[in-house]
Write an enzyme that holds these catalytic residues in place. Structure first.
Site, PDB file in Angstrom:
ATOM      1  N   GLN A  24      26.160 -26.798  -5.171  1.00  0.00           N
ATOM      2  CA  GLN A  24      25.794 -26.717  -6.579  1.00  0.00           C
ATOM      3  C   GLN A  24      25.659 -28.081  -7.261  1.00  0.00           C
ATOM      4  O   GLN A  24      24.990 -28.184  -8.277  1.00  0.00           O
ATOM      5  CB  GLN A  24      26.806 -25.836  -7.314  1.00  0.00           C
ATOM      6  CG  GLN A  24      26.749 -24.394  -6.825  1.00  0.00           C
ATOM      7  CD  GLN A  24      27.801 -23.508  -7.474  1.00  0.00           C
ATOM      8  OE1 GLN A  24      28.935 -23.469  -7.029  1.00  0.00           O
ATOM      9  NE2 GLN A  24      27.431 -22.807  -8.528  1.00  0.00           N
ATOM     10  N   HIS A 119      32.323 -22.518   0.701  1.00  0.00           N
ATOM     11  CA  HIS A 119      31.952 -22.052  -0.644  1.00  0.00           C
ATOM     12  C   HIS A 119      30.511 -21.536  -0.585  1.00  0.00           C
ATOM     13  O   HIS A 119      29.569 -22.199  -1.021  1.00  0.00           O
ATOM     14  CB  HIS A 119      32.109 -23.177  -1.670  1.00  0.00           C
ATOM     15  CG  HIS A 119      32.106 -22.705  -3.097  1.00  0.00           C
ATOM     16  ND1 HIS A 119      33.146 -22.948  -3.976  1.00  0.00           N
ATOM     17  CD2 HIS A 119      31.209 -21.992  -3.802  1.00  0.00           C
ATOM     18  CE1 HIS A 119      32.877 -22.413  -5.156  1.00  0.00           C
ATOM     19  NE2 HIS A 119      31.689 -21.826  -5.075  1.00  0.00           N
ATOM     20  N   ASN A 163      35.895 -19.209  -0.392  1.00  0.00           N
ATOM     21  CA  ASN A 163      35.710 -18.928  -1.807  1.00  0.00           C
ATOM     22  C   ASN A 163      35.171 -17.517  -2.004  1.00  0.00           C
ATOM     23  O   ASN A 163      34.144 -17.150  -1.432  1.00  0.00           O
ATOM     24  CB  ASN A 163      34.716 -19.924  -2.418  1.00  0.00           C
ATOM     25  CG  ASN A 163      34.519 -19.692  -3.907  1.00  0.00           C
ATOM     26  OD1 ASN A 163      35.469 -19.828  -4.688  1.00  0.00           O
ATOM     27  ND2 ASN A 163      33.313 -19.332  -4.308  1.00  0.00           N
ATOM     28  N   GLU A 164      35.878 -16.725  -2.767  1.00  0.00           N
ATOM     29  CA  GLU A 164      35.418 -15.401  -3.221  1.00  0.00           C
ATOM     30  C   GLU A 164      34.745 -14.561  -2.137  1.00  0.00           C
ATOM     31  O   GLU A 164      33.551 -14.248  -2.230  1.00  0.00           O
ATOM     32  CB  GLU A 164      34.439 -15.577  -4.384  1.00  0.00           C
ATOM     33  CG  GLU A 164      35.029 -16.286  -5.576  1.00  0.00           C
ATOM     34  CD  GLU A 164      34.083 -16.296  -6.776  1.00  0.00           C
ATOM     35  OE1 GLU A 164      32.886 -16.023  -6.600  1.00  0.00           O
ATOM     36  OE2 GLU A 164      34.557 -16.567  -7.887  1.00  0.00           O
TER      37      GLU A 164
END
Ligand code: FCB
Length: 416
Positions: A24, A119, A163-164
């Site tokens: 990102q 991620h 992550n998630e």
């Protein structure tokens, strides 16, 4: 202080900061599945491509100067597997050295680095093997984790393995707006199993290697996105069932698997909290149960996500049952005009403080995000940054809300 106001003080040593992820913000990550995915037109809402992002790969020193100026004492970021292991079994030492410089840059500025290992992005060669569908990912991930832990572990106290996981699964295999964008029916249980195994093996590897660094505490966790699910029609039994089902499946199922592992495989939980959803079940259209139904249009962010601060309290209380420390690893909003961010942070911190009072062991708060960045399928239109980024000039501008948050970070308290 005004008589009518009061200070809510956070525990001593509380971590304050922000989070980012490699794809990102870094820019020029051309060797992972997200880069491949976005080459096809129509997949990113604003028609943009990630491209150079915030050029954080080169501007990290300047960005960490800002984080320091803003009083942060922790920073969470992710390592880009596709840079470190661009081809199967081939290590790119220059990338490892880059991350060593990043970690040291944080430490020099008095910030504790918190590292995420996965991620959302897989190296292209891993995704070509089927990514998390393929059981081999467990040993490949373990090998990558072993490499980075050997190289960088002496500097790291807090590791997030994945992550998630449920968001990754949902977006990639249910609504197919993220790679790999395919439907695999009940096979997703296999993916969950692989994710749990990958996490567990990474946990063991990190702790084993960290024995070489006896002066250092090592904690391994993952981030769990917790959503609050409520029945759309309060009086409807079907909607209540739908909310219960979603709560169980999205919030609890995978965590239960990790906690049921034969040995302890988690030291702390990173909570990522954004919003609540209203669930409903229509017997004639049961598939709709799986659609995201975000809000009843109360107070919303630029992405239409309901702002619901009490939900973070509910999420923390939910996680409290596991009896291990929690760090809020992400919480934030898309708010281009910066009209709502300062209040958003304050309102969420009031709830976090209440959860601490009620016995939750919360050790820190990391805002999402330090910088505006590439918000996956929403592209660059969603502005989550404490710091505004002009993507043309790469100019950074500190938002007012970041200054209010800085005051909280510096004083370890909120005034309400
Ligand atoms: C989370 C992701 C993070 C960012 C925020 C807005 O689900 O972990 O990368 O996209 O949402």
């Amino acid at each position: 202080m005004d008589k009518k106001t009061k200070a809510l003080i956070f525990p001593e040593g509380f971590f304050w900061g922000a989070a980012t992820s490699s794809y990102q913000v870094e820019g020029a990550n051309t060797n992972n599945d997200w880069w491949l995915w976005e080459q096809q037109d129509g997949r990113i809402a604003d028609g943009q491509r990630c491209a150079l992002a915030c050029n954080h790969y080169h501007l990290y020193n300047q960005d960490f100067d800002i984080a320091k100026e803003l009083g942060h004492n922790m920073h969470r970021f992710s390592l880009e597997w596709s840079r470190i292991e661009p081809k199967r079994g081939e290590w790119n030492q220059e990338a490892v050295e880059h991350y060593r410089r990043v970690i040291l840059a944080l430490k020099e500025r008095g910030m504790t680095p918190a590292v995420t290992l996965f991620h959302f992005c897989l190296p292209i060669w891993v995704s070509e093997m089927g990514g998390f569908e393929n059981r081999e990912i467990v040993s490949l991930f373990q090998r990558y984790v072993t490499k980075v832990c050997r190289e960088l572990g002496e500097h790291i106290n807090y590791w997030f393995t994945i992550n998630e996981p449920m968001v990754f699964l949902y977006k990639g295999y249910f609504d197919k707006t993220w790679p790999p964008g395919k439907n695999i029916g009940f096979q997703f249980f296999r993916i969950i199993r692989h994710m749990v195994q990958a996490h567990n093996q990474a946990y063991f590897a990190i702790h084993k290697i960290s024995e070489q660094f006896p002066d250092k505490n090592t904690y391994v966790g993952l981030t769990k996105n917790v959503r609050i699910f409520q029945p759309y029609r309060g009086g409807s039994i079907l909607d209540k069932l739908a909310a219960k089902f979603k709560d169980y499946f999205f919030n609890d199922y995978m965590m239960a698997k990790i906690f049921k592992s034969s040995a302890k495989t988690i030291d702390f939980i990173g909570l990522n909290y954004y919003t609540r959803e209203f669930a409903s079940l229509d017997i004639l259209n049961p598939k709709e149960l799986f659609r995201e139904s975000r809000s009843k249009r109360a107070d919303v962010t630029d992405l239409g996500w309901e702002i619901y601060p009490f939900g973070i309290y509910q999420a923390l209380v939910k996680l409290k049952k596991y009896g291990i420390p929690i760090v809020v690893a992400e919480n934030g909003l898309a708010d281009k005009e910066d009209k709502k961010r300062a209040k958003f942070i304050l309102d969420h911190l009031v709830q976090i403080h209440q959860a601490i009072e009620d016995g939750a062991d919360i050790i820190g708060y990391l805002h999402w995000s330090l910088l505006d960045n590439f918000e996956w399928a929403d592209g660059y239109r969603a502005r989550f940054g404490l710091v505004e980024v002009d993507y043309q000039s790469q100019q950074r501008t500190i938002r007012d809300s970041a200054r209010s948050y800085a005051e909280i970070c510096r004083t370890n308290q909120i005034i309400i």
